[in-house]
Enzyme design. Structure first.
Site, mmCIF file in Angstrom:
data_model
loop_
_atom_site.group_PDB
_atom_site.id
_atom_site.type_symbol
_atom_site.label_atom_id
_atom_site.label_comp_id
_atom_site.label_asym_id
_atom_site.label_seq_id
_atom_site.Cartn_x
_atom_site.Cartn_y
_atom_site.Cartn_z
ATOM 1 N N CYS A 125 0.846 -1.186 0.000
ATOM 2 C CA CYS A 125 0.000 0.000 0.000
ATOM 3 C C CYS A 125 0.889 1.246 0.000
ATOM 4 O O CYS A 125 2.015 1.217 0.461
ATOM 5 C CB CYS A 125 -0.936 0.071 1.187
ATOM 6 S SG CYS A 125 -1.929 -1.376 1.454
ATOM 7 N N TRP A 134 -3.154 -2.497 -1.433
ATOM 8 C CA TRP A 134 -2.910 -3.922 -1.677
ATOM 9 C C TRP A 134 -3.750 -4.640 -0.639
ATOM 10 O O TRP A 134 -3.490 -4.542 0.560
ATOM 11 C CB TRP A 134 -1.427 -4.243 -1.502
ATOM 12 C CG TRP A 134 -1.077 -5.653 -1.834
ATOM 13 C CD1 TRP A 134 -0.734 -6.144 -3.066
ATOM 14 C CD2 TRP A 134 -1.002 -6.769 -0.937
ATOM 15 N NE1 TRP A 134 -0.480 -7.489 -2.986
ATOM 16 C CE2 TRP A 134 -0.632 -7.896 -1.693
ATOM 17 C CE3 TRP A 134 -1.224 -6.928 0.425
ATOM 18 C CZ2 TRP A 134 -0.480 -9.155 -1.131
ATOM 19 C CZ3 TRP A 134 -1.061 -8.182 0.982
ATOM 20 C CH2 TRP A 134 -0.693 -9.278 0.205
ATOM 21 N N GLY A 194 -0.549 -1.294 6.821
ATOM 22 C CA GLY A 194 -0.298 -2.150 7.983
ATOM 23 C C GLY A 194 -1.545 -2.934 8.324
ATOM 24 O O GLY A 194 -2.508 -2.982 7.548
ATOM 25 N N GLU A 200 15.941 -18.667 -8.247
ATOM 26 C CA GLU A 200 15.662 -17.272 -8.581
ATOM 27 C C GLU A 200 15.050 -17.165 -9.982
ATOM 28 O O GLU A 200 14.143 -16.370 -10.220
ATOM 29 C CB GLU A 200 16.962 -16.453 -8.453
ATOM 30 C CG GLU A 200 16.937 -15.044 -9.016
ATOM 31 C CD GLU A 200 15.787 -14.173 -8.489
ATOM 32 O OE1 GLU A 200 15.170 -14.511 -7.473
ATOM 33 O OE2 GLU A 200 15.507 -13.159 -9.148
ATOM 34 N N GLU A 205 6.569 -15.141 -11.115
ATOM 35 C CA GLU A 205 6.082 -13.866 -10.590
ATOM 36 C C GLU A 205 5.417 -13.008 -11.670
ATOM 37 O O GLU A 205 4.387 -12.404 -11.431
ATOM 38 C CB GLU A 205 7.304 -13.123 -10.050
ATOM 39 C CG GLU A 205 7.078 -12.199 -8.943
ATOM 40 C CD GLU A 205 8.392 -11.671 -8.368
ATOM 41 O OE1 GLU A 205 8.319 -11.044 -7.329
ATOM 42 O OE2 GLU A 205 9.482 -11.858 -8.962
ATOM 43 N N LYS A 218 5.405 -4.321 -4.161
ATOM 44 C CA LYS A 218 6.858 -4.216 -4.089
ATOM 45 C C LYS A 218 7.418 -4.581 -2.725
ATOM 46 O O LYS A 218 8.421 -5.271 -2.630
ATOM 47 C CB LYS A 218 7.284 -2.801 -4.486
ATOM 48 C CG LYS A 218 8.795 -2.588 -4.519
ATOM 49 C CD LYS A 218 9.466 -3.497 -5.524
ATOM 50 C CE LYS A 218 10.969 -3.350 -5.567
ATOM 51 N NZ LYS A 218 11.586 -4.515 -6.242
HETATM 52 C C1 AGP Z 1 11.486 -10.425 -6.024
HETATM 53 O O1 AGP Z 1 11.361 -10.435 -7.392
HETATM 54 C C2 AGP Z 1 10.255 -10.476 -5.274
HETATM 55 N N1 AGP Z 1 9.308 -9.505 -5.664
HETATM 56 C C3 AGP Z 1 10.304 -10.714 -3.773
HETATM 57 O O2 AGP Z 1 10.560 -12.071 -3.600
HETATM 58 C C4 AGP Z 1 11.309 -9.901 -2.929
HETATM 59 O O3 AGP Z 1 12.624 -10.232 -3.266
HETATM 60 C C5 AGP Z 1 11.042 -10.184 -1.450
HETATM 61 O O4 AGP Z 1 9.725 -9.812 -1.131
HETATM 62 C C6 AGP Z 1 12.015 -9.497 -0.516
HETATM 63 O O5 AGP Z 1 11.949 -8.113 -0.619
HETATM 64 P P1 AGP Z 1 13.056 -7.191 0.030
HETATM 65 O O6 AGP Z 1 14.338 -7.466 -0.695
HETATM 66 O O7 AGP Z 1 12.570 -5.809 -0.143
HETATM 67 O O8 AGP Z 1 13.175 -7.604 1.479
#
Ligand code: AGP
Length: 612
Positions: free
Chosen positions: A2, A76, A103, A486, A493, A607
């Site tokens: 969000c 979200w 939150g 990965e 994703e 994100k």
């Molecule tokens: C990565 O492509 C993903 N969107 C996701 O797995 C991400 O890496 C994960 O949520 C961790 O995020 P951060 O690095 O901001 O902690």
């Protein structure tokens, strides 16, 4: 997850709020809304909100939506589906309070019952709505007191912003576990959950701490604890590369993910800059806050991260074991903290996170520190919650990463781990010659990444074929396995295809049963001690009609295996994983593009994951 924006000043708020929300859409894009106070002689609250993207909200905004004070939100969904009613801002029965919230209010169910008992009719499924009613029911003489009283009843996490028709000269904001940044302008103040929404207007900012609230007026801000005792939170001016925050048209120029993939050579240079010591074959990481005696005393390294950060953590664990000969492993932070982990005094814990906000990683750091462990952070966002919670760390200097699918941040994480392993290794048994070998390898990487990215057109053709499959395997061994994980993560994703990672060595123990002409496999086959074994597995797949894409090194003999071959430049073996990861990003991107999907905003994701 969000996004929050807020504005108070001399300009019309609505266009500024909508612009800010557009910049925050990567944080949640189920629905969006804004509330403004003012316009006319009697201050009135106007709310517009709608399921879908910000552009939909903008298109439907009533003509006279005027007012110089306002807040906005891009959602979200956590509580309740994405629809117009559940969109923020939420309001009370008399429509004089508006609240936006990031939150989760843990005791929302109990508060809803309590409000219902008091005759309040709740209209949405959200936890946030209770906040609007609680503020609305308070009869305290200031908005700060009303918000403070409401927050005293709430358990959970929040970043929130509140406006009230009876207090049209202010926005009250609060933070507990969900970031909020105040931006100081000329006769105007901004607030947002992310710098990206502020930088166009100001780079003079103050980060609110957990347990703080603040009042914003057109001329300044004041901070308090939630009991309204004053705190001091001076604003600082940040030195930022503002071009990195420029919006990229949805799909028009390839979008954020494309731009961020192409930025990887430069990002790699940034994370290495000033940290390599060629003379002594080591790395200098002042931010670790550890001297050589302390690093020598480390008996184990434990890496914690989520999602792709966890997979790159597995690559990092291999680097530490290979170069420093310290036992190392990586674990999903989201699991670690729930299993009452034993915290060892001679273990170095490493939290890895692009955003520095991921709640599971943050809570794991706090748990380790509570039990007396030492944690360092590999974090991209300067001053973020994880960076601040750690004992020291390495900033990644990837620059802002906006696309949900992480690319350049991961590359810099890998390089951060390489630097850490090099420094740990050189305080132990890694020879100066090996240190210099690694440094030469690291220095060559930016150009090599560039070279891989130049094969984008060829990769796009391969990706178009992969996009036809409903289900795919990504396989690799040892150093190659986290690369496969990965690769599968990136693919699933953004393409919504089922992509599963497996150790190549485990194929015969089950998954080979699924191999068929409609299930392609992307195989990681570096030129290393396991090449022969990997090639044998390729034959097994090929013999069963499984289409193959093989990421390998030039001159590796794949025999008569029928496959699409992707050669990446040779590097030092320890550094192979990152060069082999890059083409997998490009494959995922082009497969998603072929399928006509919104690459930057994949469904159901956002994100940063700031809720448990
Ligand atoms: C990565 O492509 C993903 N969107 C996701 O797995 C991400 O890496 C994960 O949520 C961790 O995020 P951060 O690095 O901001 O902690």
């Amino acid at each position: 997850m969000c996004g929050i924006v807020g504005y108070i000043g001399t300009q019309q708020a609505a266009p500024l709020l909508l612009e800010g929300l557009t910049r925050l859409e990567h944080r949640g894009y189920d629905s969006a809304g804004i509330a403004v106070v003012g316009g006319g002689t009697t201050a009135a609250l106007r709310i517009a909100k709608k399921a879908g993207r910000v552009r939909g909200l903008q298109a439907d905004l009533p003509k006279r939506f005027t007012g110089k004070v306002g807040i906005g939100h891009t959602r979200w969904a956590t509580h309740g589906p994405a629809n117009d009613v559940n969109a923020h801002p939420h309001t009370n029965a008399t429509h004089d309070v508006a609240v936006v919230h990031n939150g989760i209010i843990d005791n929302a169910a109990a508060l809803r019952h309590r409000l219902a008992d008091e005759g309040v009719e709740l209209v949405s499924d959200t936890d946030t709505e209770v906040l609007a009613h609680l503020v609305g029911l308070s009869t305290a003489d200031t908005l700060e007191r009303r918000v403070s009283e409401a927050l005293a009843l709430v358990e959970g996490t929040y970043g929130l912003a509140v406006v009230h028709a009876d207090f049209p000269d202010r926005i009250v904001v609060g933070r507990n576990g969900s970031p909020l940044i105040i931006g100081v302008g000329e006769k105007e103040m901004h607030v947002a959950s992310d710098l990206a929404a502020l930088v166009r207007y100001t780079t003079t900012v103050a980060h609110l701490e957990d347990g703080e609230i603040a009042t914003l007026t057109a001329t300044g801000f004041t901070t308090y604890r939630t009991d309204l005792s004053h705190t001091s939170r001076p604003a600082t001016t940040l030195d930022l590369d503002l071009t990195a925050y420029d919006p990229v048209g949805d799909g028009a120029e390839g979008g954020h993910m494309h731009r961020e993939m192409l930025d990887q050579p430069a990002a790699a240079e940034r994370v290495l800059r000033g940290r390599l010591d060629e003379r002594f074959g080591t790395a200098h990481l002042g931010g670790l806050n550890m001297d050589a005696r302390e690093t020598r005393a480390i008996r184990r390294v434990k890496i914690l991260g989520c999602g792709s950060a966890y997979y790159v953590g597995q690559m990092g664990a291999s680097l530490v074991e290979e170069l420093a000969r310290i036992p190392a492993d990586a674990e999903a932070a989201s699991e670690f903290r729930y299993r009452d982990p034993v915290i060892e005094p001679d273990t170095l814990y490493v939290a890895v996170s692009q955003s520095g906000e991921t709640i599971d990683t943050l809570l794991a750091v706090e748990e380790i520190r509570r039990k007396g462990g030492r944690v360092i952070g590999l974090v991209n966002v300067v001053g973020s919650a994880i960076a601040r919670a750690c004992d020291g760390g390495i900033y990644l200097h990837a620059g802002p990463e906006v696309a949900v699918a992480s690319t350049k941040a991961l590359t810099t994480m890998f390089l951060g781990f390489s630097l850490l392993a090099l420094q740990l290794g050189r305080t132990r048994d890694l020879s100066i010659a090996d240190g210099k070998r690694l440094i030469a390898g690291l220095q060559a990487l930016p150009a090599q990444i560039e070279e891989v990215l130049k094969s984008e057109d060829q990769l796009a053709l391969v990706a178009a074929r992969l996009a036809e499959a409903e289900s795919l395997f990504f396989i690799g061994r040892v150093r190659g396995f986290p690369v496969a994980r990965e690769g599968a993560q990136k693919f699933k994703e953004i393409t919504y295809r089922h992509a599963e990672a497996y150790q190549t060595s485990e194929l015969k123990h089950g998954p080979l049963a699924l191999i068929s002409p409609v299930v392609p496999t992307v195989a990681i086959v570096p030129d290393d001690e396991l090449t022969d074994r990997n090639v044998a597995a390729l034959h097994e797949i090929s013999a069963r009609g499984g289409p193959l894409v093989v990421v390998t090194h030039p001159d590796v003999d794949l025999g008569d295996v029928r496959c699409e071959r992707i050669d990446v430049p040779r590097s030092e073996r320890e550094l192979d994983p990152i060069l082999m990861t890059i083409p997998l990003q490009v494959l995922a991107f082009h497969a998603a593009t072929t399928l006509g999907l919104d690459v930057d905003k994949p469904r159901n994701l956002a994100k940063s994951v700031t809720v448990e």
